[in-house]
Scaffold this motif. Structure first.
Motif, short mmCIF file in Angstrom:
data_model
loop_
_atom_site.label_atom_id
_atom_site.label_comp_id
_atom_site.label_asym_id
_atom_site.label_seq_id
_atom_site.Cartn_x
_atom_site.Cartn_y
_atom_site.Cartn_z
N GLU A 6 0.84 -1.22 0.00
CA GLU A 6 0.00 0.00 0.00
C GLU A 6 0.87 1.27 0.00
O GLU A 6 0.47 2.30 -0.55
N GLY A 7 2.06 1.16 0.59
CA GLY A 7 2.99 2.31 0.58
C GLY A 7 3.41 2.64 -0.85
O GLY A 7 3.48 3.81 -1.25
N ALA A 8 3.65 1.60 -1.63
CA ALA A 8 4.08 1.79 -3.02
C ALA A 8 2.93 2.34 -3.87
O ALA A 8 3.12 3.19 -4.74
N GLU A 9 1.71 1.86 -3.59
CA GLU A 9 0.53 2.35 -4.34
C GLU A 9 0.30 3.84 -4.03
O GLU A 9 0.01 4.63 -4.94
N LYS A 10 0.47 4.19 -2.76
CA LYS A 10 0.30 5.60 -2.35
C LYS A 10 1.34 6.48 -3.05
O LYS A 10 1.05 7.57 -3.55
N PHE A 11 2.56 5.96 -3.11
CA PHE A 11 3.64 6.68 -3.78
C PHE A 11 3.27 6.91 -5.25
O PHE A 11 3.40 8.02 -5.77
N ARG A 12 2.80 5.86 -5.92
CA ARG A 12 2.44 5.96 -7.34
C ARG A 12 1.37 7.03 -7.55
O ARG A 12 1.49 7.87 -8.44
N ARG A 13 0.38 7.04 -6.67
CA ARG A 13 -0.69 8.05 -6.81
C ARG A 13 -0.14 9.46 -6.57
O ARG A 13 -0.50 10.39 -7.27
N SER A 14 0.76 9.58 -5.60
CA SER A 14 1.20 10.94 -5.24
C SER A 14 2.15 11.54 -6.27
O SER A 14 2.19 12.76 -6.42
N VAL A 15 2.93 10.73 -6.99
CA VAL A 15 3.86 11.35 -7.95
C VAL A 15 3.18 11.68 -9.28
O VAL A 15 3.68 12.50 -10.05
N GLY A 16 2.09 11.03 -9.55
CA GLY A 16 1.36 11.39 -10.77
C GLY A 16 1.90 10.75 -12.04
O GLY A 16 1.13 10.26 -12.85
N GLY A 17 3.22 10.71 -12.20
CA GLY A 17 3.81 10.19 -13.45
C GLY A 17 3.70 8.68 -13.54
O GLY A 17 3.24 8.02 -12.60
N PRO A 18 4.11 8.09 -14.66
CA PRO A 18 4.02 6.64 -14.81
C PRO A 18 5.03 5.89 -13.94
O PRO A 18 6.24 6.14 -14.03
N VAL A 19 4.50 5.03 -13.08
CA VAL A 19 5.34 4.26 -12.15
C VAL A 19 4.80 2.84 -12.10
O VAL A 19 3.59 2.64 -12.00
N THR A 20 5.68 1.84 -12.17
CA THR A 20 5.25 0.46 -12.04
C THR A 20 5.48 0.00 -10.61
O THR A 20 6.62 0.04 -10.11
N VAL A 21 4.42 -0.43 -9.95
CA VAL A 21 4.56 -0.96 -8.58
C VAL A 21 4.94 -2.44 -8.67
O VAL A 21 4.27 -3.22 -9.37
N CYS A 22 6.02 -2.83 -7.99
CA CYS A 22 6.49 -4.22 -8.07
C CYS A 22 6.24 -4.95 -6.76
O CYS A 22 6.32 -4.36 -5.68
N GLY A 23 6.01 -6.25 -6.88
CA GLY A 23 5.65 -7.06 -5.72
C GLY A 23 6.85 -7.57 -4.94
O GLY A 23 6.71 -8.03 -3.81
#
Ligand SMILES: NC(=O)C1=CN([C@@H]2O[C@H](COP(=O)(O)OP(=O)(O)OC[C@H]3O[C@@H](n4cnc5c(N)ncnc54)[C@H](O)[C@@H]3O)[C@@H](O)[C@H]2O)C=CC1
Ligand SMILES: O=C(O)C1=NCCCC1
Length: 356
Positions: A211-228
């Protein structure tokens, strides 16, 4: 007596007195007194520049060239350029943390500062920040305190700036994939600095809590791949940034592509790790400060490897940048980085104050 009264008036009107000669207010120049004298005589209080304002005044485009110059000056070992002892630390045992004192004097540039930074090995449930800092900027001639600044924004940005410089110098040409391990404050500033100053086709992030990585992805706005997993994030990556609070290795050499560049930012205590032995032994290791790394970096001390060069040695052309080899930049953070960042904030603050 009259001078003193005038200075007190200017001070009450919040006209900054502790300014360099380019900024001597007309009101003062008629009295032919030095600016340091003016500030000291007036007992001018320091200006206080806090988080939002620091963030609005500091930009990577201006900060990074200053950091690069400062790293070079540090490694020149010229005491007229930089005097910066290794950070002294006071353990805060009850709170699982440390107070670090980071004084720096740049005689040629007339910059004197010190940062007070508390950093913690927080438990999983804590919502308190891992790093809390204040930077004090002083006039070296009078000892007068010119400014008190929020040190968190400065720490986040100057650390990311130094890592971006390491990547610029040490990553292979044509690097496309950036992986960031950890998604806290440093991850955010590293994402900004790396995507603003360098260019990547893909940015991957991993956090020990998804969930920390998902929050990060939402907050930066740009394209980011969340990895498991860490392995998924770093396989094939050209540049890897480790910005976790882990005290045990999270990044293993066997996952790292030969020729990748790793900017290792966490694990700033002699018994803390982020990288495993196989990575440390495979890589050519660079540091911001050799002395700092040998005193404070668990990754360096416990793996038994040598620091090949300081980043400043590469900047000064004294040591080569092995772009084609696997490289690690071990960042511990330096007072001189805080000094130039704080000085830049102060310059920008003055420019803004005098425009009004
Ligand atoms: N080299 C330097 O100049 C500096 C280094 N640091 C260090 O960088 C690291 C990150 O700092 P911040 O981003 O401010 O902290 P933060 O608390 O904002 O972020 C830490 C990240 O690590 C993750 N994390 C926590 N425990 C973990 C574990 N056991 N394994 C893997 N991940 C874990 C958290 O979920 C979070 O994403 C810290 O170790 C800090 O001491 C901080 C400032 C300057
Ligand atoms: O340089 C700094 O500032 C820090 N370095 C390591 C730990 C947190 C703060």
């Amino acid at each position: 007596m009259f001078k003193k009264a005038l200075l007190r008036l200017l001070n009450a009107a919040q006209i900054p007195l502790d300014v360099d000669s380019n900024f001597v207010p007309n009101q003062l120049s008629q009295f032919r007194i030095s600016v340091s004298e003016a500030a000291a005589m007036a007992g001018a209080p320091p200006v206080i520049i806090w988080e939002r304002e620091v963030e609005s005044l500091l930009h990577y485009k201006e900060l990074i060239p200053r950091l690069e110059e400062a790293l070079g000056k540090f490694s020149s070992r010229d005491s007229a350029e930089v005097i910066q002892p290794v950070r002294s630390t006071v353990p805060l045992q009850k709170h699982n943390g440390f107070l670090g004192l980071m004084p720096t004097y740049m005689e040629n540039d007339g910059v004197l500062s010190t940062k007070l930074v508390c950093f913690y090995n927080r438990g999983a449930g804590s919502t308190l920040p891992s790093v809390s800092a204040t930077v004090l900027l002083l006039d070296p001639e009078s000892g007068h305190m010119k400014a008190v600044m929020d040190g968190e924004a400065i720490t986040n940005m100057r650390t990311a700036g130094a890592s971006a410089i390491s990547a610029k110098l040490l990553m292979r040409h044509g690097a496309e994939v950036l992986a960031i391990l950890g998604t806290g404050q440093q991850a955010l500033s590293h994402y900004k600095a790396f995507t603003e100053m360098l260019s990547f086709k893909e940015v991957r992030v991993w956090n020990h809590r998804r969930e920390g990585a998902e929050k990060f992805r939402r907050s930066v706005g740009g394209p980011v791949t969340v990895c498991g997993s860490v392995e998924e994030a770093v396989r094939g990556a050209d540049v890897i940034v480790t910005v976790t609070r882990s005290i045990e290795p999270v990044l293993c050499g066997r996952w790292v592509k030969p020729g990748a560049h790793v900017a290792a930012v966490g694990a700033c205590r002699p018994d803390w790790r982020e990288l495993d032995d196989s990575l440390m032994k495979e890589a050519v290791v660079y540091a911001d400060s050799r002395e700092g790394a040998m005193a404070e970096s668990g990754d360096v001390i416990l793996s038994g490897v040598e620091v090949f060069a300081e980043l400043g040695d590469v900047i000064n052309g004294i040591k080569p940048a092995y772009r084609e080899k696997t490289t690690v930049f071990k960042s511990l953070g330096m007072g001189v980085e805080d000094a130039v960042a704080a000085n830049l904030v102060y310059e920008q603050w003055k420019a803004k104050a005098y425009k009004l």
